[in-house]
Scaffold this motif. Structure first.
Motif, PDB file in Angstrom:
ATOM      1  N   LYS A   6     -41.779  44.796  16.527  1.00 53.84           N
ATOM      2  CA  LYS A   6     -41.515  44.419  14.992  1.00 53.84           C
ATOM      3  C   LYS A   6     -41.405  43.077  15.283  1.00 53.84           C
ATOM      4  CE  LYS A   6     -38.007  48.002  14.070  1.00 53.84           C
ATOM      5  NZ  LYS A   6     -38.707  48.617  12.886  1.00 53.84           N
ATOM      6  N   ARG A   7     -41.881  42.235  14.088  1.00 57.81           N
ATOM      7  CA  ARG A   7     -41.708  40.724  14.143  1.00 57.81           C
ATOM      8  C   ARG A   7     -40.139  40.501  14.430  1.00 57.81           C
ATOM      9  NH1 ARG A   7     -45.904  38.114  11.718  1.00 57.81           N
ATOM     10  NH2 ARG A   7     -47.446  39.600  10.736  1.00 57.81           N
ATOM     11  N   VAL A   8     -40.046  39.667  15.481  1.00 60.95           N
ATOM     12  CA  VAL A   8     -38.849  39.288  15.973  1.00 60.95           C
ATOM     13  C   VAL A   8     -38.585  37.970  16.246  1.00 60.95           C
ATOM     14  CG1 VAL A   8     -38.493  41.716  17.258  1.00 60.95           C
ATOM     15  CG2 VAL A   8     -39.584  39.926  18.362  1.00 60.95           C
ATOM     16  N   ALA A  15     -42.961  33.804  12.618  1.00 64.19           N
ATOM     17  CA  ALA A  15     -43.060  35.155  13.037  1.00 64.19           C
ATOM     18  C   ALA A  15     -43.560  35.377  14.194  1.00 64.19           C
ATOM     19  CB  ALA A  15     -44.185  35.696  11.826  1.00 64.19           C
ATOM     20  N   ALA A  16     -42.817  34.896  15.281  1.00 60.23           N
ATOM     21  CA  ALA A  16     -42.913  35.216  16.695  1.00 60.23           C
ATOM     22  C   ALA A  16     -43.150  36.692  17.109  1.00 60.23           C
ATOM     23  CB  ALA A  16     -42.097  34.429  17.525  1.00 60.23           C
ATOM     24  N   VAL A  17     -43.894  37.133  17.825  1.00 64.88           N
ATOM     25  CA  VAL A  17     -43.983  38.459  18.210  1.00 64.88           C
ATOM     26  C   VAL A  17     -43.754  38.825  19.558  1.00 64.88           C
ATOM     27  CG1 VAL A  17     -45.664  40.460  18.023  1.00 64.88           C
ATOM     28  CG2 VAL A  17     -45.587  38.603  16.356  1.00 64.88           C
ATOM     29  N   ALA A  18     -42.801  39.633  19.871  1.00 65.13           N
ATOM     30  CA  ALA A  18     -42.520  39.994  21.154  1.00 65.13           C
ATOM     31  C   ALA A  18     -43.332  41.250  21.886  1.00 65.13           C
ATOM     32  CB  ALA A  18     -40.838  40.259  21.294  1.00 65.13           C
ATOM     33  N   ILE A  19     -44.394  40.717  22.469  1.00 67.69           N
ATOM     34  CA  ILE A  19     -45.337  42.080  22.843  1.00 67.69           C
ATOM     35  C   ILE A  19     -45.120  41.953  24.254  1.00 67.69           C
ATOM     36  CG2 ILE A  19     -47.463  42.818  22.768  1.00 67.69           C
ATOM     37  CD1 ILE A  19     -48.068  41.749  20.113  1.00 67.69           C
ATOM     38  N   GLY A  20     -44.904  43.181  24.996  1.00 71.95           N
ATOM     39  CA  GLY A  20     -44.586  43.054  26.339  1.00 71.95           C
ATOM     40  C   GLY A  20     -45.662  42.193  27.258  1.00 71.95           C
ATOM     41  N   ALA A  21     -45.207  41.735  28.326  1.00 71.29           N
ATOM     42  CA  ALA A  21     -45.971  40.987  29.046  1.00 71.29           C
ATOM     43  C   ALA A  21     -47.040  41.640  29.704  1.00 71.29           C
ATOM     44  CB  ALA A  21     -45.250  40.228  30.231  1.00 71.29           C
ATOM     45  N   ALA A  22     -46.717  43.261  29.890  1.00 71.53           N
ATOM     46  CA  ALA A  22     -47.824  43.987  30.651  1.00 71.53           C
ATOM     47  C   ALA A  22     -49.035  44.321  29.694  1.00 71.53           C
ATOM     48  CB  ALA A  22     -47.173  45.224  31.005  1.00 71.53           C
ATOM     49  N   LEU A  23     -49.028  43.799  28.316  1.00 70.90           N
ATOM     50  CA  LEU A  23     -50.223  44.318  27.445  1.00 70.90           C
ATOM     51  C   LEU A  23     -51.457  43.639  28.072  1.00 70.90           C
ATOM     52  CD1 LEU A  23     -49.681  45.795  24.824  1.00 70.90           C
ATOM     53  CD2 LEU A  23     -49.767  43.610  23.613  1.00 70.90           C
ATOM     54  N   PRO A  32     -48.917  45.240  15.871  1.00 70.54           N
ATOM     55  CA  PRO A  32     -48.721  46.595  16.042  1.00 70.54           C
ATOM     56  C   PRO A  32     -47.287  47.025  15.611  1.00 70.54           C
ATOM     57  CG  PRO A  32     -49.183  45.969  18.031  1.00 70.54           C
ATOM     58  CD  PRO A  32     -49.306  44.687  17.183  1.00 70.54           C
ATOM     59  N   ASP A  33     -46.988  48.275  14.950  1.00 69.55           N
ATOM     60  CA  ASP A  33     -45.655  48.827  14.807  1.00 69.55           C
ATOM     61  C   ASP A  33     -45.432  49.650  16.110  1.00 69.55           C
ATOM     62  OD1 ASP A  33     -45.408  47.972  12.322  1.00 69.55           O
ATOM     63  OD2 ASP A  33     -46.284  49.758  11.684  1.00 69.55           O
ATOM     64  N   SER A  34     -46.524  50.068  16.735  1.00 72.43           N
ATOM     65  CA  SER A  34     -46.029  51.144  17.908  1.00 72.43           C
ATOM     66  C   SER A  34     -47.406  50.732  18.846  1.00 72.43           C
ATOM     67  CB  SER A  34     -46.227  52.527  17.651  1.00 72.43           C
ATOM     68  OG  SER A  34     -44.983  52.750  16.930  1.00 72.43           O
ATOM     69  N   THR A  35     -47.250  50.828  20.342  1.00 69.45           N
ATOM     70  CA  THR A  35     -48.353  50.923  21.394  1.00 69.45           C
ATOM     71  C   THR A  35     -48.172  51.941  22.324  1.00 69.45           C
ATOM     72  OG1 THR A  35     -48.902  48.566  21.039  1.00 69.45           O
ATOM     73  CG2 THR A  35     -49.555  49.614  22.945  1.00 69.45           C
ATOM     74  N   PHE A  36     -49.203  52.644  22.507  1.00 68.47           N
ATOM     75  CA  PHE A  36     -48.919  53.746  23.468  1.00 68.47           C
ATOM     76  C   PHE A  36     -48.943  53.295  24.983  1.00 68.47           C
ATOM     77  CE2 PHE A  36     -50.352  57.066  26.427  1.00 68.47           C
ATOM     78  CZ  PHE A  36     -49.623  58.083  25.823  1.00 68.47           C
ATOM     79  N   ARG A  37     -47.772  53.603  25.675  1.00 68.74           N
ATOM     80  CA  ARG A  37     -47.628  53.103  27.155  1.00 68.74           C
ATOM     81  C   ARG A  37     -47.366  54.304  27.989  1.00 68.74           C
ATOM     82  NH1 ARG A  37     -50.307  49.463  26.139  1.00 68.74           N
ATOM     83  NH2 ARG A  37     -49.560  47.483  25.832  1.00 68.74           N
ATOM     84  N   GLY A  38     -47.388  55.564  27.620  1.00 69.04           N
ATOM     85  CA  GLY A  38     -46.638  56.356  28.374  1.00 69.04           C
ATOM     86  C   GLY A  38     -47.622  57.554  29.194  1.00 69.04           C
ATOM     87  N   SER A  39     -47.049  58.591  29.701  1.00 67.95           N
ATOM     88  CA  SER A  39     -47.782  59.485  30.471  1.00 67.95           C
ATOM     89  C   SER A  39     -47.698  60.941  29.921  1.00 67.95           C
ATOM     90  CB  SER A  39     -47.296  59.319  31.765  1.00 67.95           C
ATOM     91  OG  SER A  39     -47.489  58.360  32.480  1.00 67.95           O
ATOM     92  N   GLY A  40     -47.338  60.831  28.611  1.00 72.33           N
ATOM     93  CA  GLY A  40     -47.318  62.290  27.737  1.00 72.33           C
ATOM     94  C   GLY A  40     -47.753  61.955  26.593  1.00 72.33           C
ATOM     95  N   LEU A  41     -48.182  63.274  25.903  1.00 77.16           N
ATOM     96  CA  LEU A  41     -48.654  63.141  24.583  1.00 77.16           C
ATOM     97  C   LEU A  41     -47.564  63.777  23.602  1.00 77.16           C
ATOM     98  CD1 LEU A  41     -52.018  64.292  25.193  1.00 77.16           C
ATOM     99  CD2 LEU A  41     -51.361  62.114  24.908  1.00 77.16           C
ATOM    100  N   VAL A 241     -53.710  51.661  22.946  1.00 79.42           N
ATOM    101  CA  VAL A 241     -53.728  52.323  21.855  1.00 79.42           C
ATOM    102  C   VAL A 241     -52.588  51.717  20.693  1.00 79.42           C
ATOM    103  CG1 VAL A 241     -53.763  54.420  20.198  1.00 79.42           C
ATOM    104  CG2 VAL A 241     -54.899  54.210  22.471  1.00 79.42           C
ATOM    105  N   ALA A 242     -52.963  51.158  19.722  1.00 81.52           N
ATOM    106  CA  ALA A 242     -51.903  50.491  18.953  1.00 81.52           C
ATOM    107  C   ALA A 242     -52.156  50.671  17.413  1.00 81.52           C
ATOM    108  CB  ALA A 242     -51.680  48.972  19.321  1.00 81.52           C
ATOM    109  N   TYR A 243     -51.086  50.558  16.550  1.00 79.07           N
ATOM    110  CA  TYR A 243     -51.453  51.005  15.219  1.00 79.07           C
ATOM    111  C   TYR A 243     -50.346  50.268  14.342  1.00 79.07           C
ATOM    112  CZ  TYR A 243     -49.055  55.203  16.824  1.00 79.07           C
ATOM    113  OH  TYR A 243     -48.192  55.941  17.532  1.00 79.07           O
ATOM    114  N   LYS A 244     -50.564  50.015  12.936  1.00 75.07           N
ATOM    115  CA  LYS A 244     -49.733  49.692  12.164  1.00 75.07           C
ATOM    116  C   LYS A 244     -49.783  50.073  10.689  1.00 75.07           C
ATOM    117  CE  LYS A 244     -48.133  44.962  10.328  1.00 75.07           C
ATOM    118  NZ  LYS A 244     -47.019  45.240  10.660  1.00 75.07           N
TER     119      LYS A 244
END
Length: 651
Positions: A6-8, A15-23, A32-41, A241-244
């Motif tokens: 989210k815009r945080v 409108a600073a954006v907290a996107i993980g450093a690992a991106l 993006p609203d969501s970004t895929f980071r997992g090991s399951g579907l 994979v990210a989308y909004k």
């Protein structure tokens, strides 16, 4: 697993954006609203025989024994999508958007990402996910949200140009070239897609959408999930994979810096630039913006210079006033007004009626203005300002003929034909310290010849004071020239892309022979960058510079256009808040180049148009800032007790 963004923070009101450093990679156009980071579907389901799995944040599809789909459980209409992908030999892949039910099967808008086929299609699928039909989308895009049934022409759209067109003079190598990008077989590629209303805009490896996009009419699919495709032979991998959901548009709570008092002097949209002058000879500066002048000291009474007509920001540009300038051009002691209209139009001179309460007489004094920013500066050192501009592919300055100031002005062409005669970015300052004003452009600087020289064209020094990407052409608005780090050499401060990202300063260096070069120091970038004060700002199309805090050192002021062009996704973060910042110049020997820029939010609901005016309107010793945008016309009154302030932001 999905990571939700989210815009945080709104650190310092932005409108600073907290996107993980690992991106590893992030979208340019949207947060993006969501970004895929997992090991399951979880949250996805499959259709067709392709095999899908997830590991270490990657989604892997294997086409054997045939093609198939991985479909998101959530549906979208207007959507932004981003991913990195890599195909092995023989692999075919793509992204299906608005994948809705159609009989026993599905239909949607398909972005093919195969090596020999990067294009957008209308597709239909059967119940097993097999493709039944494929039709390439008709061309469409540009500055619109909805393409009509017949593709329109775009000729004559003032202010609409992406800029930077035109080749250099013979034998000149440009320091900035238009990027060429395309599909990279066997390597990681990045795809960013905006599907809004009935326009799909894909950007492959930061290349422009060009012929890859098209018109996605509603009958092709109105509302449905995102689906990834694995076909052909071999394997495809997706990561980041990210989308909004683009239908949700957010504006923050309004904030004004505690170091300024905001006064909105007009609620409507007329122009992109303002000026200040004592129009009525009462000893008080008035504000001029487009068709009106606003009488000081209260600025509550306005009078027409010419017939006023408001602008529809969704579909129109300021037809008569992209920028406004004021000075005594006729020599009668009364300030007149210059209005720069849409690109390709003449420059209009409005002559002050000297106390008569009527509309002003208009004269066309320069035949054609093509650059989106122009300046009023004393170029020749005669104590009177000249109009500095780009016209017909050339850099020029013009001044009135004293014998006939309302007739055609005397035009001086200072460059050969090149990209500097159009597009974005323009500055004036003494680069080489010889006491004469030089002209700065995103492609370099032009050295003014010595007084009395027979040299007609100024000496061109190539330098990349801008950046060209697939999203935007190079150059910002007004380019500042001043000594940033206190070493006695004038440096350059500029926005890198008026319709994109980036703010930087260029430190001037001299070698033993006195040859001038520049070292770039980034001030801020896009959402992937760690920007000072959390100030992540796109579309900085309006800028200026002045000593805002009274410490004797100029500071840089920049504002974001809302939409930048029109009400569409032509530009990055077009619907982000219209921010106005000033960047305090701090000389710090420990910082790269010996200086840093500390941002302070002035306002988060107005931004800037083509220019920012900084002037002490009321003579209290504090710098005031005037902007005029699609949100109206504003004065931000500087507070005298806010002088020599620290790095504080909005409070």
């Amino acid at each position: 697993m999905l990571v939700t963004h989210k815009r945080v923070g709104w650190l310092a009101g932005v409108a600073a954006v907290a996107i993980g450093a690992a991106l590893a990679a992030v979208p340019v156009v949207f947060v993006p609203d969501s970004t895929f980071r997992g090991s399951g579907l979880a949250g996805w389901h499959t259709l067709g025989p392709a095999q899908w799995r997830a590991e270490n944040g990657e989604i892997i599809g294997n086409a054997t024994p045939g093609g198939g789909w991985l479909i998101l459980d959530k549906s979208y209409q207007d959507v932004g999508f981003f991913a990195s992908f890599r195909c092995t030999s023989g692999c075919k892949t793509g992204v299906l958007l608005r994948a809705e039910k159609a009989g026993q099967g599905m239909k949607g808008v398909y972005m093919s990402l195969a090596e020999a086929d990067v294009a957008a299609y209308r597709v239909t699928l059967d119940a097993q996910g097999r493709e039944l039909s494929r039709e390439k989308l008709r061309p469409g895009g540009g500055q619109m949200r909805v393409a009509p049934p017949v593709a329109p022409t775009t000729a004559g759209r003032g202010g609409a140009g992406r800029g930077g067109r035109g080749g250099p003079p013979p034998g000149v190598k440009l320091p900035i070239v238009q990027p060429r990008s395309g599909y990279r077989p066997g390597e990681w590629n990045q795809i960013e897609i905006i599907l809004d209303a009935n326009i799909i805009r894909p950007f492959l490896n930061d290349g422009g959408s060009g012929s890859m996009g098209g018109v996605a009419d509603e009958e092709f699919g109105r509302y449905g999930p995102i689906a990834l495709y694995a076909g052909g032979t071999g394997e495809v991998r997706f990561r980041d994979v990210a989308y909004k959901d683009l239908s949700a548009r957010e504006l923050p709570q309004e904030q004004v810096s505690s170091n300024f008092r905001m006064q909105r002097i007009d609620d409507f949209y007329y122009s992109w630039g303002a000026a200040a002058a004592d129009i009525n000879h009462d000893g008080i500066l008035d504000v001029i913006a487009g068709p009106y002048y606003y009488l000081g000291p209260d600025y509550t009474v306005r009078r027409e210079i010419y017939l006023a007509s408001t602008v529809n920001p969704s579909t129109e540009y300021p037809r008569l006033s992209m920028q406004t300038f004021a000075a005594d051009f006729t020599g009668d002691g009364w300030p007149d007004v210059l209005d720069m209209g849409s690109i390709g139009q003449p420059l209009h001179l409005y002559v002050n009626p000297r106390g008569e309460n009527r509309r002003w007489d208009k004269y066309d004094v320069v035949p054609q203005v093509d650059k989106e920013v122009s300046l009023l500066k004393d170029i020749d050192g005669d104590g009177k300002p000249e109009y500095v501009y780009g016209g017909e592919g050339y850099l020029r300055y013009a001044k009135p003929d004293p014998a006939n100031p309302t007739g055609p002005w005397v035009v001086h062409t200072i460059s050969g034909e090149g990209p500097w005669g159009r597009g974005h970015g323009l500055g004036v300052g003494d680069i080489n310290g010889d006491g004469r004003m030089d002209i700065v452009d995103p492609y370099g600087w032009f050295e003014q010849p010595p007084a009395g020289s027979s040299q007609k064209l100024w000496t061109y020094h190539p330098e990349a004071f801008g950046r060209w990407t697939g999203h935007a052409s190079p150059g910002g608005a007004e380019i500042a020239v001043y000594d940033v780090n206190g070493d006695g050499l004038n440096d350059v401060v500029t926005v890198m892309q008026a319709h994109g990202w980036g703010l930087a300063w260029f430190e001037q260096k001299r070698d033993g022979a006195g040859k001038i070069s520049f070292v770039e120091h980034t001030i801020s970038g896009d959402f992937s960058a760690k920007n000072p004060g959390g100030a992540t700002v796109s579309e900085m199309h309006g800028t200026g510079f002045a000593d805002v805090d009274g410490d004797g050192i100029p500071d840089f002021i920049a504002g974001k256009r809302y939409w930048s062009h029109l009400d569409d996704y032509t530009d990055p973060d077009a619907y982000g808040p219209p921010l106005l910042y000033w960047y305090r110049t701090v000389r710090n020997p420990k910082a790269p180049g010996g200086a840093e820029f500390v941002p302070e939010l002035v306002h988060n609901r107005s931004g800037a148009g083509n220019a920012v005016l900084a002037v002490d309107l009321n003579g209290d010793g504090a710098m005031d800032i005037v902007t005029t945008t699609d949100r109206g016309t504003f004065i931000f009154w500087g507070k005298p007790n806010g002088r020599s302030r620290g790095a504080g932001g909005a409070k």
